[in-house]
Scaffold this active site. Structure first.
Site, mmCIF file in Angstrom:
data_model
loop_
_atom_site.group_PDB
_atom_site.id
_atom_site.type_symbol
_atom_site.label_atom_id
_atom_site.label_comp_id
_atom_site.label_asym_id
_atom_site.label_seq_id
_atom_site.Cartn_x
_atom_site.Cartn_y
_atom_site.Cartn_z
ATOM 1 C CG ASP A 169 9.634 -1.270 -5.700
ATOM 2 O OD1 ASP A 169 8.682 -0.841 -5.035
ATOM 3 O OD2 ASP A 169 9.734 -2.452 -6.083
ATOM 4 C CE LYS A 192 12.357 -3.020 -8.183
ATOM 5 N NZ LYS A 192 11.639 -4.175 -7.637
ATOM 6 C CB THR A 226 13.876 -6.163 -5.097
ATOM 7 O OG1 THR A 226 13.429 -6.372 -6.435
ATOM 8 C CG2 THR A 226 13.353 -4.843 -4.564
HETATM 9 C C1 R5P Z 1 8.008 -5.562 -7.451
HETATM 10 O O1 R5P Z 1 7.343 -4.587 -7.808
HETATM 11 C C2 R5P Z 1 7.675 -6.367 -6.232
HETATM 12 O O2 R5P Z 1 7.027 -5.607 -5.258
HETATM 13 C C3 R5P Z 1 8.908 -7.004 -5.652
HETATM 14 O O3 R5P Z 1 9.809 -5.987 -5.260
HETATM 15 C C4 R5P Z 1 9.578 -7.916 -6.656
HETATM 16 O O4 R5P Z 1 8.645 -8.761 -7.259
HETATM 17 C C5 R5P Z 1 10.657 -8.718 -5.987
HETATM 18 O O5 R5P Z 1 11.293 -9.483 -6.988
HETATM 19 P P1 R5P Z 1 12.770 -9.987 -6.803
HETATM 20 O O6 R5P Z 1 12.856 -10.570 -5.413
HETATM 21 O O7 R5P Z 1 12.940 -11.024 -7.898
HETATM 22 O O8 R5P Z 1 13.663 -8.804 -6.998
#
Ligand code: R5P
Length: 311
Positions: A169, A192, A226
């Site tokens: 992201d 993202k 993500t």
């Molecule tokens: C978001 O800014 C974090 O760096 C991670 O990308 C995020 O917390 C990952 O969350 P999940 O695995 O639930 O998509």
């Protein structure tokens, strides 16, 4: 003569033992139990008067219990006339709410930083905060280590054919750039979108990734949405292989199932959070070495700067 003592919180018991072994030390004898109603009871068995204390505790799940245990441990050492108290948070929970992203929401990273500081802590050591600026939520020194200290050598040894670092992201670009620079690889960015909490969607991918071996780098893998969405988009559009290196394996809810079902080839995490059960796509590297080195340097009043060489 005063000395340093390593204390293991319940959430980081194995991690703290591994650190103590590397320091040729042992874990301080502290009895942690619960009263009948669930409240936490702490008893430090031996005198710690004047001793420098390193309490190791990740505030991972169950986050509230582990955070409260940490605060009570600090209070117990403070009231036992310990010397300097350092809290080592391999994983700092509640960090993702680090700004008012919408009206009428809390900033939990600041709240938790205040609670830790108010309990009587002199210094914090942690790894890959969700945002580096969280260091400033404390007004005591924070030694902020990087996950790349653990991952870079591992990635080098994989000798990938066409490696490219990817940020999953836009918020992770600075972190990903550190890896790209240390490894001398190109960098791509996955754009993202997250409209609801724990639900994300890939909008576009910036950079050349066709036929490449992609290494996604992130601080946290939580529900794995993500990473698995990024892996699907990258592979659909022509990436050769996709792996991920994430410092903190939160791995809640559907994470392990998503990982199994996904086109992500492998996920490499560290042991800042204990892995609940093994998974054939997950490799765990240890961050105990960088914490042991840091404790040794803090105690001996040496700079930790050399640990950032080559990053
Ligand atoms: C978001 O800014 C974090 O760096 C991670 O990308 C995020 O917390 C990952 O969350 P999940 O695995 O639930 O998509």
């Amino acid at each position: 003569m005063s000395e340093y003592k390593i204390v293991a919180g319940t959430a980081s018991s194995k991690f703290a033992h591994d650190v103590a072994i590397q320091l040729n030390s042992k874990i301080e004898d502290v009895q942690i139990s619960n009263f009948s109603d669930g409240e936490i009871d702490i008893n430090i068995v031996n005198s710690v008067r004047g001793d420098d204390i390193f309490i190791i505790q990740s505030t991972c799940r169950p986050t509230n219990d582990n955070l409260m245990e940490l605060l009570i441990l600090v209070d117990a050492f403070k009231r036992s006339s310990a010397g300097e108290i350092t809290v080592v948070l391999p994983y700092f929970g509640y960090a993702r709410q680090d700004r008012k992203a919408a009206p009428r929401v809390p900033i939990t990273a600041k709240l938790v930083a205040d609670m830790i500081e108010k309990a009587g802590v002199d210094r914090v050591v942690t790894i890959d905060l969700h945002a580096a600026q969280i260091q400033g939520f404390f007004s005591i020194p924070v030694d902020h280590l990087l996950g790349s200290m653990v991952f870079v050598d591992y990635i080098k040894k994989l000798s990938l054919k066409n490696p490219v670092i990817a940020s999953p992201d836009v918020g992770g670009v600075a972190r990903a750039r550190t890896y790209a620079k240390a490894l001398n690889y190109d960098l791509i960015i996955v754009d993202k979108k997250r409209d609801k909490k724990n639900q994300s969607e890939v909008m576009s991918i910036i950079g050349d990734f066709k036929k490449k071996d992609i290494i996604l780098v992130d601080d946290i893998v939580d529900t794995a949405g993500t990473l698995t969405n990024a892996a699907t988009a990258l592979k659909q559009d022509g990436a050769n292989t996709v792996m991920a290196c994430c410092t903190h394996g939160v791995l809640s809810g559907p994470a392990l199932q998503r990982l199994s079902d996904s086109s992500l080839d492998s996920l490499v995490i560290t042991d800042t959070i204990p892995l609940s059960k093994p998974h054939d796509k997950i490799v765990v590297l240890s961050a105990t070495d960088i914490i042991a080195q840091t404790i040794d340097k803090i105690y001996n009043k040496e700079s930790i700067n050399t640990m950032f060489d080559n990053l």
